[in-house]
Scaffold this motif. Structure first.
Motif, short mmCIF file in Angstrom:
data_model
loop_
_atom_site.label_atom_id
_atom_site.label_comp_id
_atom_site.label_asym_id
_atom_site.label_seq_id
_atom_site.Cartn_x
_atom_site.Cartn_y
_atom_site.Cartn_z
N HIS A 65 -7.87 5.22 9.58
CA HIS A 65 -7.62 4.00 10.36
C HIS A 65 -6.26 3.45 9.98
N LEU A 66 -5.33 3.57 10.89
CA LEU A 66 -3.94 3.18 10.65
C LEU A 66 -3.68 1.83 11.29
N MET A 89 12.63 1.24 13.24
CA MET A 89 11.78 1.28 12.06
C MET A 89 10.32 1.07 12.44
N LEU A 90 9.44 1.83 11.78
CA LEU A 90 8.01 1.69 11.95
C LEU A 90 7.37 1.65 10.57
N SER A 91 6.30 0.87 10.42
CA SER A 91 5.60 0.83 9.14
C SER A 91 4.12 0.56 9.35
N PHE A 92 3.29 1.27 8.58
CA PHE A 92 1.84 1.17 8.70
C PHE A 92 1.20 1.25 7.32
N GLN A 93 -0.07 0.93 7.28
CA GLN A 93 -0.87 1.13 6.08
C GLN A 93 -2.26 1.58 6.49
N ALA A 94 -2.99 2.14 5.52
CA ALA A 94 -4.31 2.70 5.79
C ALA A 94 -5.06 2.83 4.47
N ARG A 98 -0.56 3.11 0.76
CA ARG A 98 0.09 1.82 0.55
C ARG A 98 1.08 1.53 1.66
N LEU A 99 1.86 2.55 2.03
CA LEU A 99 2.88 2.37 3.06
C LEU A 99 3.24 3.70 3.69
N LEU A 100 3.20 3.74 5.00
CA LEU A 100 3.76 4.84 5.79
C LEU A 100 4.89 4.21 6.59
N ARG A 101 6.09 4.74 6.43
CA ARG A 101 7.21 4.12 7.13
C ARG A 101 8.22 5.15 7.60
#
Length: 331
Positions: A65-66, A89-94, A98-101
């Motif tokens: 789940h992003l 720029m894009l940034s997500f967490q799941a 901790r961080l997908l960017r």
């Protein structure tokens, strides 16, 4: 990076951001010259790194789940000082992440991709790292599962995460040969399966690189999926410090710093590096760059700007087919 990539000297010095649009001199050049320049731009844009980002996001959404990171509100897009380039720029967490960017830049003369995924400190899984820089004549790439802990001195860590991945690394080491000198200081942040390469852009090379990106990302995701959350407070602290040390090195010595400074200015570049690309410096620890790397301290207490203090580098891949370190430093 050092990428993800401390050795990309050409990334910092030789390859510079555009000083003007490729096609802004139509009235000056001959029709043949104009056609060649248009053709070069087409070859770059046709093989966009956006495809890499889309794959990673789709693969991640398929597995977990992003959700958007709070960083997305501030860091989403930015124009270069000359208005001729846009930084996206894009940034997500799941869960477990901790961080997908990602940071991407596409202009008429170059493309940049800086993509990374950082695990939560409760996991000692490597950091997924992809740094790609392309012009019409050269591509420089670092693709790796950056080890959180030293794979040279901590054999158990290397065996746990990289032994099963050596066949994958060997496959792409043949297809994407070693890119030349890699500084000795940066080696501690790379794994035995690192892809550090440079080549003249072509459809074949692009396809191979995209295949490598997909395979490495799937391999990384398998590791994070199988990882068991650490409950020992001392080990969590160790993981936290290791990731903080990595972030501190990258934010200070990342070879993309000079390019970002040319594009958006020194103040914005530092903000982007410390608060987005290597976010966590202020949250995961309090030690400074010189606390971790005192050999870079000048007599006046400032940080030495040199990429390498020992002045040595690895001309060839410093690991054998079993992942054993065999590196020999050269001047």
């Amino acid at each position: 990076m050092e990428s993800c990539t401390s050795s990309l000297k050409s990334f910092c010095v030789t390859l510079k951001p555009p000083v003007g649009p490729v096609l802004n001199s139509v009235g000056v050049f001959s029709s043949t010259h104009r056609w060649r320049r248009k053709r070069s731009f087409f070859q770059v844009s046709a093989n966009s790194y956006q495809k890499f980002i889309r794959f990673a996001l789709n693969e991640t959404k398929r597995q977990t789940h992003l959700v958007p990171s709070p960083l997305q509100e501030k860091f989403n897009s930015m124009n270069s000082l000359d208005g001729k380039a846009e930084l996206q720029m894009l940034s997500f967490q799941a869960p477990k992440i901790r961080l997908l960017r990602s940071l991407s830049v596409e202009t008429e003369v170059m493309q940049v991709l800086d993509f990374a995924v950082f695990p939560e400190p409760e996991f000692d899984v490597p950091i997924f790292c992809a740094n790609c820089f392309s012009t019409t004549s050269t591509s420089i790439v670092v693709l790796d599962l950056n080890p959180l802990h030293d794979v040279i001195s901590q054999r158990d860590y290397k065996e746990r995460y990289f032994k099963s991945l050596m066949p994958l690394g060997l496959k792409y080491a043949e297809l994407l040969p070693w890119g030349g000198k890699l500084t000795g200081e940066s080696l501690k942040f790379f794994s035995p399966i690192v892809i550090w390469t440079r080549f003249s852009p072509s459809q074949d090379k692009y396809d191979i690189l995209y295949s490598a990106f997909m395979d490495y990302y799937k391999a990384w995701f398998s590791l994070i999926e199988q990882a068991v959350r650490e409950t020992d407070a001392s080990q969590i602290m160790c993981n936290r410090e290791a990731q903080h040390r990595y972030l501190t090195w990258r934010a200070e010595k990342d070879p993309g710093h000079r390019l970002l400074t040319k594009l958006i200015g020194e103040t914005s570049a530092k903000d982007l590096l410390k608060n987005f690309l290597f976010n966590g410096i202020n949250e995961l620890g309090s030690q400074t760059f010189l606390d971790y790397f005192p050999e870079y301290r000048r007599e006046d207490g400032t940080i030495n700007d040199k990429r390498s203090i020992i002045g040595k580098s690895f001309e060839d891949r410093p690991w054998d087919t079993r992942g054993e370190f065999i590196g020999k430093l050269s001047n």
